[in-house]
Design a protein around this motif. Structure first.
Motif, PDB file in Angstrom:
ATOM      1  N   ASP A  72       0.804  -1.224   0.000  1.00  0.00           N
ATOM      2  CA  ASP A  72       0.000   0.000   0.000  1.00  0.00           C
ATOM      3  C   ASP A  72       0.839   1.278   0.000  1.00  0.00           C
ATOM      4  O   ASP A  72       0.739   2.091  -0.897  1.00  0.00           O
ATOM      5  N   ASP A  73       1.685   1.469   1.003  1.00  0.00           N
ATOM      6  CA  ASP A  73       2.504   2.680   1.103  1.00  0.00           C
ATOM      7  C   ASP A  73       3.997   2.394   1.011  1.00  0.00           C
ATOM      8  O   ASP A  73       4.816   3.292   1.200  1.00  0.00           O
ATOM      9  N   ASP A  87       8.686   4.326   2.862  1.00  0.00           N
ATOM     10  CA  ASP A  87       7.275   4.379   3.233  1.00  0.00           C
ATOM     11  C   ASP A  87       6.754   5.758   2.855  1.00  0.00           C
ATOM     12  O   ASP A  87       7.155   6.761   3.461  1.00  0.00           O
ATOM     13  N   ILE A  88       5.877   5.795   1.833  1.00  0.00           N
ATOM     14  CA  ILE A  88       5.344   7.070   1.347  1.00  0.00           C
ATOM     15  C   ILE A  88       3.834   7.069   1.557  1.00  0.00           C
ATOM     16  O   ILE A  88       3.096   6.382   0.846  1.00  0.00           O
ATOM     17  N   ASP A  89       3.366   7.824   2.547  1.00  0.00           N
ATOM     18  CA  ASP A  89       1.931   7.956   2.778  1.00  0.00           C
ATOM     19  C   ASP A  89       1.286   8.653   1.587  1.00  0.00           C
ATOM     20  O   ASP A  89       1.912   9.490   0.927  1.00  0.00           O
ATOM     21  N   LYS A 122       8.896  12.163   4.296  1.00  0.00           N
ATOM     22  CA  LYS A 122       8.157  13.353   4.737  1.00  0.00           C
ATOM     23  C   LYS A 122       7.861  14.290   3.574  1.00  0.00           C
ATOM     24  O   LYS A 122       6.915  15.053   3.610  1.00  0.00           O
ATOM     25  N   HIS A 123       8.734  14.244   2.565  1.00  0.00           N
ATOM     26  CA  HIS A 123       8.557  15.114   1.392  1.00  0.00           C
ATOM     27  C   HIS A 123       9.126  14.414   0.164  1.00  0.00           C
ATOM     28  O   HIS A 123      10.159  13.754   0.246  1.00  0.00           O
ATOM     29  N   LEU A 124       8.452  14.587  -0.952  1.00  0.00           N
ATOM     30  CA  LEU A 124       8.855  13.954  -2.213  1.00  0.00           C
ATOM     31  C   LEU A 124       8.736  14.989  -3.323  1.00  0.00           C
ATOM     32  O   LEU A 124       7.751  15.738  -3.389  1.00  0.00           O
ATOM     33  N   ARG A 125       9.759  15.049  -4.175  1.00  0.00           N
ATOM     34  CA  ARG A 125       9.654  15.932  -5.340  1.00  0.00           C
ATOM     35  C   ARG A 125      10.369  15.294  -6.525  1.00  0.00           C
ATOM     36  O   ARG A 125      11.354  14.567  -6.372  1.00  0.00           O
ATOM     37  N   LYS A 126       9.847  15.577  -7.712  1.00  0.00           N
ATOM     38  CA  LYS A 126      10.436  15.059  -8.944  1.00  0.00           C
ATOM     39  C   LYS A 126      11.539  16.014  -9.390  1.00  0.00           C
ATOM     40  O   LYS A 126      11.365  17.237  -9.386  1.00  0.00           O
TER      41      LYS A 126
END
Length: 129
Positions: A72-73, A87-89, A122-126
């Motif tokens: 799932d995450d 683990d990416i919510d 906590k944070h994701l960016r392309k």
């Protein structure tokens, strides 16, 4: 009657951001831009290998590719030095769509258990080439 109409309007307004937040995510195998906030001037990009050796709850920044959705995450993240579970919510995707060909930067914390290490994102960016 006015109470029902008012309540319906409030519910519609509150649920719109929730519906919009559900869009985006990982579009790779096994799948049925920070604009504000604090940026640590001392934070440096590290590697998967180095992240695995850090203590629990250490903050990390990693650059690489999300290669696979595991559950799932939970996803597999890979850079030039290795692979680690991340683990990416759902709320962290923020409408962003990412494929295994995209390079991403993740900011998060090392989460160590007895026999595993993962990154709680906590944070994701392309990263745009």
């Amino acid at each position: 009657m006015k109470k029902i109409t008012t309540l319906s309007g409030i519910i519609a307004m509150v649920s719109m951001p929730l519906i919009a937040a559900g869009q985006g995510g990982f579009t790779g195998p096994s799948v049925p831009t920070q604009k504000s906030g604090y940026k640590d001037p001392n934070a440096a990009v590290t590697t998967v290998t180095h992240a695995k050796s850090l203590p629990d709850d250490s903050r990390v920044i990693l650059r690489g590719k999300i290669t696979k959705r595991v559950s799932d995450d939970m996803y597999k993240f890979q850079d030039a030095t290795g692979v680690i579970d991340v683990d990416i919510d759902q709320k962290r995707w923020n409408g962003l769509s990412v494929s295994p060909q995209d390079t991403v930067e993740i900011q998060g914390e090392v989460d160590k258990d007895w026999n595993s290490v993962e990154i709680d994102v906590k944070h994701l960016r392309k990263i745009v080439p």
